[in-house]
Design a protein around this motif. Structure first.
Motif, mmCIF file in Angstrom:
data_model
loop_
_atom_site.group_PDB
_atom_site.id
_atom_site.type_symbol
_atom_site.label_atom_id
_atom_site.label_comp_id
_atom_site.label_asym_id
_atom_site.label_seq_id
_atom_site.Cartn_x
_atom_site.Cartn_y
_atom_site.Cartn_z
ATOM 1 N N ASN A 181 0.861 -1.179 0.000
ATOM 2 C CA ASN A 181 0.000 0.000 0.000
ATOM 3 C C ASN A 181 0.900 1.233 0.000
ATOM 4 N N LEU A 182 1.241 1.720 -1.190
ATOM 5 C CA LEU A 182 2.303 2.722 -1.333
ATOM 6 C C LEU A 182 1.835 3.931 -2.123
ATOM 7 N N CYS A 183 2.224 5.093 -1.640
ATOM 8 C CA CYS A 183 1.977 6.366 -2.316
ATOM 9 C C CYS A 183 3.322 7.051 -2.539
ATOM 10 N N PHE A 184 3.430 7.839 -3.610
ATOM 11 C CA PHE A 184 4.670 8.583 -3.863
ATOM 12 C C PHE A 184 4.413 10.081 -3.715
ATOM 13 N N ALA A 185 5.332 10.766 -3.044
ATOM 14 C CA ALA A 185 5.273 12.223 -2.909
ATOM 15 C C ALA A 185 6.528 12.829 -3.520
ATOM 16 N N GLY A 186 6.352 13.538 -4.608
ATOM 17 C CA GLY A 186 7.461 14.262 -5.220
ATOM 18 C C GLY A 186 7.528 15.678 -4.685
ATOM 19 N N GLY A 187 8.471 16.450 -5.208
ATOM 20 C CA GLY A 187 8.638 17.819 -4.727
ATOM 21 C C GLY A 187 8.817 18.800 -5.862
ATOM 22 N N LEU A 188 8.078 19.882 -5.805
ATOM 23 C CA LEU A 188 8.266 21.002 -6.718
ATOM 24 C C LEU A 188 8.941 22.094 -5.899
ATOM 25 N N TRP A 189 10.180 22.400 -6.249
ATOM 26 C CA TRP A 189 11.089 23.108 -5.351
ATOM 27 C C TRP A 189 10.698 24.569 -5.165
ATOM 28 N N SER A 190 10.042 24.819 -4.032
ATOM 29 C CA SER A 190 9.619 26.174 -3.678
ATOM 30 C C SER A 190 10.252 26.636 -2.370
ATOM 31 N N ALA A 195 13.268 32.377 -5.233
ATOM 32 C CA ALA A 195 13.080 31.899 -6.604
ATOM 33 C C ALA A 195 12.665 30.427 -6.621
ATOM 34 N N PRO A 196 11.856 30.043 -7.612
ATOM 35 C CA PRO A 196 11.515 28.629 -7.778
ATOM 36 C C PRO A 196 12.655 27.881 -8.461
ATOM 37 N N HIS A 197 12.535 26.565 -8.512
ATOM 38 C CA HIS A 197 13.467 25.729 -9.258
ATOM 39 C C HIS A 197 12.640 24.809 -10.154
ATOM 40 N N ASN A 198 12.038 25.423 -11.170
ATOM 41 C CA ASN A 198 11.152 24.682 -12.063
ATOM 42 C C ASN A 198 11.894 23.641 -12.896
ATOM 43 N N ALA A 199 13.021 24.014 -13.473
ATOM 44 C CA ALA A 199 13.720 23.099 -14.375
ATOM 45 C C ALA A 199 14.109 21.813 -13.661
ATOM 46 N N TYR A 200 14.678 21.949 -12.480
ATOM 47 C CA TYR A 200 15.060 20.754 -11.718
ATOM 48 C C TYR A 200 13.824 19.963 -11.301
ATOM 49 N N SER A 201 12.790 20.662 -10.854
ATOM 50 C CA SER A 201 11.564 19.993 -10.415
ATOM 51 C C SER A 201 10.949 19.179 -11.545
ATOM 52 N N ILE A 202 10.954 19.730 -12.749
ATOM 53 C CA ILE A 202 10.362 19.038 -13.898
ATOM 54 C C ILE A 202 11.150 17.780 -14.227
ATOM 55 N N ASP A 203 12.468 17.886 -14.239
ATOM 56 C CA ASP A 203 13.293 16.715 -14.558
ATOM 57 C C ASP A 203 13.117 15.613 -13.511
ATOM 58 N N ALA A 204 13.113 15.995 -12.231
ATOM 59 C CA ALA A 204 12.943 15.006 -11.167
ATOM 60 C C ALA A 204 11.550 14.376 -11.230
ATOM 61 N N THR A 205 10.546 15.190 -11.478
ATOM 62 C CA THR A 205 9.170 14.682 -11.541
ATOM 63 C C THR A 205 8.991 13.751 -12.729
ATOM 64 N N LYS A 206 9.605 14.082 -13.849
ATOM 65 C CA LYS A 206 9.506 13.229 -15.037
ATOM 66 C C LYS A 206 10.050 11.836 -14.743
ATOM 67 N N ALA A 207 11.226 11.753 -14.128
ATOM 68 C CA ALA A 207 11.826 10.455 -13.804
ATOM 69 C C ALA A 207 10.975 9.703 -12.786
ATOM 70 N N ALA A 208 10.483 10.418 -11.778
ATOM 71 C CA ALA A 208 9.704 9.775 -10.718
ATOM 72 C C ALA A 208 8.385 9.217 -11.252
ATOM 73 N N LEU A 209 7.680 9.993 -12.077
ATOM 74 C CA LEU A 209 6.384 9.533 -12.578
ATOM 75 C C LEU A 209 6.539 8.374 -13.554
ATOM 76 N N MET A 210 7.616 8.366 -14.324
ATOM 77 C CA MET A 210 7.869 7.215 -15.192
ATOM 78 C C MET A 210 8.035 5.948 -14.361
ATOM 79 N N GLN A 218 -0.077 3.936 -7.908
ATOM 80 C CA GLN A 218 -1.230 4.663 -8.421
ATOM 81 C C GLN A 218 -1.434 6.027 -7.757
ATOM 82 N N ASP A 219 -1.065 6.136 -6.489
ATOM 83 C CA ASP A 219 -1.313 7.366 -5.735
ATOM 84 C C ASP A 219 -0.052 8.227 -5.715
ATOM 85 N N VAL A 220 -0.189 9.453 -6.200
ATOM 86 C CA VAL A 220 0.950 10.372 -6.290
ATOM 87 C C VAL A 220 0.481 11.766 -5.881
ATOM 88 N N PHE A 221 1.282 12.457 -5.100
ATOM 89 C CA PHE A 221 1.030 13.889 -4.921
ATOM 90 C C PHE A 221 2.360 14.630 -4.920
#
Length: 290
Positions: A181-190, A195-210, A218-221
């Protein structure tokens, strides 16, 4: 105010899941002297103390009166000094994994009275087993530990730090030793300044969601923490949020994502990404989410 927010969300087809702490990260309440006696160390509750469990019951009671959702995240992360303060003075040394699990089961038994199901951060199982490291590969957990995790608890694997899919694959495999029973929590760097860190957040999120997709998670936030002074605007992470939504639907074409972003919000995706620059050197020639 919480009831009003919950009602507003419900009217729009959204579910708000309350997120509290029931073990560590609770040092702010020590500003009020009566709470100090409930602590093991600086910010960790004194496990086993009956007055502390009364406090937790009051927390559940308050949350239950404010939220219609009966899933609750109860934290349990980063309790590095668990059992090493007043608990040690009172009870001596102990198996800290079993101490945490006894606390978890007691907290869940209290929360069940209000109809709650539970989520917890998973890092403490890894930190205790590895001597302090969360992202340790090739860990093995005893069946006894797995069996002590309540059935109505979902582990939340949090990870914001890697752009390598293989890393997430290994960690998800390790988590499945403990609980399916597992959920994944990624991070969007705020959380590292203004300043935000969108570029890094997008790359990390892309790898994690794949990895989540391939490993059946199934559960991700996605988290946007407000550490320290919470100086960074949440709206500055709009490119990351939009990319995450597109990636979740199977679209990993950054050119297509950029076009859809511009059409939706009326501003160039690449112009919006320039908000990263005060906090992130532009070392890649302006290319993002490759």
């Amino acid at each position: 105010e919480l009831r009003e927010i919950d009602r507003y969300a419900h009217e729009r087809g959204m579910t708000l899941i309350p997120c509290i702490q029931a073990l560590a990260h609770l040092w702010p309440i020590k500003r009020w002297p009566p709470y100090k006696e409930h602590f093991d160390t600086a910010d960790i509750l004194l496990v086993g103390d009956e007055r502390m469990y009364t406090l937790i019951e009051h927390m559940f009671e308050s949350i239950a009166s404010c939220f219609t959702c009966r899933t609750i995240h109860i934290g349990m992360d980063e309790a590095h000094m668990l059992g090493r303060g007043r608990y040690y003075d009172l009870h001596g040394d102990c198996d800290r994994t079993k101490l945490m699990l006894r606390h978890l089961r007691r907290v869940c038994s209290i929360g069940e009275k209000f109809g709650f199901h539970f989520q917890i951060w998973s890092d403490m199982f890894f930190r205790i087993a590895s001597g302090g490291e969360y992202y340790a590969e090739n860990l093995r957990f005893e069946d006894e530990i797995r069996d002590m995790i309540p059935e109505n608890v979902e582990l939340v694997y949090w990870d914001y730090y890697s752009k390598e899919k293989k890393h997430y694959d290994c960690m998800i495999e390790a988590h499945h030793q403990l609980n399916d029973n597992l959920c994944f929590a990624g991070g969007l760097w705020s959380w590292t300044g203004f300043a935000p860190h969108n570029a890094y957040s997008i790359d990390a999120t892309k790898a994690a969601l794949m990895s989540c997709r391939e490993n059946g998670v199934q559960d991700v936030f996605l988290t946007l923490w407000g550490d320290d002074g919470a100086e960074c605007s949440r709206f500055a992470l709009l490119p990351s949020l939009f990319c995450a939504a597109e990636l979740a639907h199977g679209n990993d074409d950054i050119a297509c994502i950029a076009q859809r972003f511009t059409a939706r919000f009326g501003i160039s995706f690449h112009d919006f990404m320039l908000l990263d620059l005060p906090g992130t050197p532009n070392t890649d020639g302006g290319q993002h989410c490759n």
